[in-house]
Design a protein around this motif. Sequence first.
Motif, PDB file in Angstrom:
ATOM      1  N   LEU A  31      37.826  41.485 -46.548  1.00  0.00           N
ATOM      2  CA  LEU A  31      37.297  41.534 -45.183  1.00  0.00           C
ATOM      3  C   LEU A  31      37.749  40.324 -44.363  1.00  0.00           C
ATOM      4  O   LEU A  31      38.052  40.451 -43.172  1.00  0.00           O
ATOM      5  CB  LEU A  31      35.777  41.662 -45.201  1.00  0.00           C
ATOM      6  CG  LEU A  31      35.256  43.006 -45.711  1.00  0.00           C
ATOM      7  CD1 LEU A  31      33.743  42.974 -45.874  1.00  0.00           C
ATOM      8  CD2 LEU A  31      35.678  44.153 -44.808  1.00  0.00           C
ATOM      9  N   ALA A  32      37.846  39.159 -44.988  1.00  0.00           N
ATOM     10  CA  ALA A  32      38.355  37.972 -44.290  1.00  0.00           C
ATOM     11  C   ALA A  32      39.821  38.172 -43.923  1.00  0.00           C
ATOM     12  O   ALA A  32      40.245  37.861 -42.797  1.00  0.00           O
ATOM     13  CB  ALA A  32      38.185  36.729 -45.159  1.00  0.00           C
ATOM     14  N   GLY A  33      40.599  38.708 -44.848  1.00  0.00           N
ATOM     15  CA  GLY A  33      42.012  38.948 -44.590  1.00  0.00           C
ATOM     16  C   GLY A  33      42.233  39.981 -43.509  1.00  0.00           C
ATOM     17  O   GLY A  33      43.113  39.818 -42.646  1.00  0.00           O
ATOM     18  N   LEU A  34      41.452  41.055 -43.529  1.00  0.00           N
ATOM     19  CA  LEU A  34      41.577  42.100 -42.509  1.00  0.00           C
ATOM     20  C   LEU A  34      41.220  41.544 -41.134  1.00  0.00           C
ATOM     21  O   LEU A  34      41.898  41.830 -40.139  1.00  0.00           O
ATOM     22  CB  LEU A  34      40.693  43.298 -42.846  1.00  0.00           C
ATOM     23  CG  LEU A  34      40.774  44.466 -41.872  1.00  0.00           C
ATOM     24  CD1 LEU A  34      42.171  45.083 -41.869  1.00  0.00           C
ATOM     25  CD2 LEU A  34      39.718  45.520 -42.210  1.00  0.00           C
ATOM     26  N   THR A  35      40.176  40.746 -41.079  1.00  0.00           N
ATOM     27  CA  THR A  35      39.763  40.117 -39.824  1.00  0.00           C
ATOM     28  C   THR A  35      40.916  39.308 -39.235  1.00  0.00           C
ATOM     29  O   THR A  35      41.252  39.459 -38.049  1.00  0.00           O
ATOM     30  CB  THR A  35      38.538  39.212 -40.065  1.00  0.00           C
ATOM     31  OG1 THR A  35      37.450  40.034 -40.513  1.00  0.00           O
ATOM     32  CG2 THR A  35      38.129  38.479 -38.805  1.00  0.00           C
ATOM     33  N   GLU A  45      28.593  35.456 -41.006  1.00  0.00           N
ATOM     34  CA  GLU A  45      29.049  35.446 -42.384  1.00  0.00           C
ATOM     35  C   GLU A  45      29.248  36.883 -42.864  1.00  0.00           C
ATOM     36  O   GLU A  45      28.557  37.803 -42.416  1.00  0.00           O
ATOM     37  CB  GLU A  45      28.024  34.746 -43.273  1.00  0.00           C
ATOM     38  CG  GLU A  45      27.917  33.259 -43.020  1.00  0.00           C
ATOM     39  CD  GLU A  45      29.223  32.529 -43.320  1.00  0.00           C
ATOM     40  OE1 GLU A  45      29.841  32.801 -44.372  1.00  0.00           O
ATOM     41  OE2 GLU A  45      29.606  31.672 -42.503  1.00  0.00           O
ATOM     42  N   THR A  46      30.162  37.067 -43.774  1.00  0.00           N
ATOM     43  CA  THR A  46      30.414  38.378 -44.356  1.00  0.00           C
ATOM     44  C   THR A  46      29.214  38.788 -45.211  1.00  0.00           C
ATOM     45  O   THR A  46      28.730  37.994 -46.022  1.00  0.00           O
ATOM     46  CB  THR A  46      31.680  38.342 -45.233  1.00  0.00           C
ATOM     47  OG1 THR A  46      32.767  37.847 -44.456  1.00  0.00           O
ATOM     48  CG2 THR A  46      32.018  39.716 -45.777  1.00  0.00           C
ATOM     49  N   LEU A  47      28.748  39.998 -45.012  1.00  0.00           N
ATOM     50  CA  LEU A  47      27.674  40.553 -45.834  1.00  0.00           C
ATOM     51  C   LEU A  47      28.314  41.368 -46.951  1.00  0.00           C
ATOM     52  O   LEU A  47      29.086  42.292 -46.685  1.00  0.00           O
ATOM     53  CB  LEU A  47      26.773  41.459 -44.989  1.00  0.00           C
ATOM     54  CG  LEU A  47      25.713  42.249 -45.755  1.00  0.00           C
ATOM     55  CD1 LEU A  47      24.701  41.310 -46.390  1.00  0.00           C
ATOM     56  CD2 LEU A  47      25.038  43.242 -44.832  1.00  0.00           C
ATOM     57  N   VAL A  48      28.039  41.004 -48.190  1.00  0.00           N
ATOM     58  CA  VAL A  48      28.535  41.740 -49.350  1.00  0.00           C
ATOM     59  C   VAL A  48      27.329  42.214 -50.141  1.00  0.00           C
ATOM     60  O   VAL A  48      26.370  41.467 -50.324  1.00  0.00           O
ATOM     61  CB  VAL A  48      29.466  40.866 -50.222  1.00  0.00           C
ATOM     62  CG1 VAL A  48      29.937  41.635 -51.442  1.00  0.00           C
ATOM     63  CG2 VAL A  48      30.650  40.382 -49.400  1.00  0.00           C
ATOM     64  N   PHE A  49      27.370  43.458 -50.590  1.00  0.00           N
ATOM     65  CA  PHE A  49      26.209  44.054 -51.244  1.00  0.00           C
ATOM     66  C   PHE A  49      26.628  45.055 -52.309  1.00  0.00           C
ATOM     67  O   PHE A  49      27.754  45.531 -52.324  1.00  0.00           O
ATOM     68  CB  PHE A  49      25.319  44.757 -50.206  1.00  0.00           C
ATOM     69  CG  PHE A  49      26.081  45.728 -49.350  1.00  0.00           C
ATOM     70  CD1 PHE A  49      26.296  47.034 -49.760  1.00  0.00           C
ATOM     71  CD2 PHE A  49      26.605  45.325 -48.127  1.00  0.00           C
ATOM     72  CE1 PHE A  49      27.012  47.923 -48.974  1.00  0.00           C
ATOM     73  CE2 PHE A  49      27.319  46.201 -47.328  1.00  0.00           C
ATOM     74  CZ  PHE A  49      27.524  47.509 -47.756  1.00  0.00           C
ATOM     75  N   SER A  50      25.685  45.368 -53.190  1.00  0.00           N
ATOM     76  CA  SER A  50      25.879  46.405 -54.197  1.00  0.00           C
ATOM     77  C   SER A  50      24.569  47.159 -54.377  1.00  0.00           C
ATOM     78  O   SER A  50      23.539  46.541 -54.631  1.00  0.00           O
ATOM     79  CB  SER A  50      26.308  45.811 -55.532  1.00  0.00           C
ATOM     80  OG  SER A  50      26.393  46.838 -56.504  1.00  0.00           O
ATOM     81  N   PRO A  51      24.613  48.473 -54.274  1.00  0.00           N
ATOM     82  CA  PRO A  51      23.404  49.274 -54.472  1.00  0.00           C
ATOM     83  C   PRO A  51      23.141  49.602 -55.945  1.00  0.00           C
ATOM     84  O   PRO A  51      22.217  50.346 -56.258  1.00  0.00           O
ATOM     85  CB  PRO A  51      23.709  50.542 -53.679  1.00  0.00           C
ATOM     86  CG  PRO A  51      25.189  50.682 -53.776  1.00  0.00           C
ATOM     87  CD  PRO A  51      25.729  49.276 -53.776  1.00  0.00           C
TER      88      PRO A  51
END
Length: 116
Positions: A31-35, A45-51
């Motif tokens: 996501l940082a690279g795509l940005t 800040e980037t939100l990263v999650f796992s369900p």
Amino acid sequence: MICPDIRRQRLIIEGFYELQTMDEHCVRNFLAGLTDHLGMTRIAETLVFSPDAVSDLHHGVGGFQAWAESGCSLYTWSASRFFTLDVYSCKAFDVARCVDFVCTQFNAQSFEVREV
């Protein structure tokens, strides 16, 4: 078209990633690279999650990056090595350049692209 004075561009890319692992670190870096690649402005800040711990339907890792221009969301399914990326922006971006970046980063050989 409703509200034509607001520019909107939306892109959905779905496919199968061929990375060895898809973890929180990988999602954050992607996501940082795509940005940076699209020339967007990070505003949170980037939100990263796992369900994984709470869902029987979805196992994988995902993330969201907010931009001044809008944002993007990534969802992955670990068992099938499948991903969905949703990019939404009020600033124009080059679709082919975005697709090339995503497919290169994920080593995706099989994918679909939809502009909404």
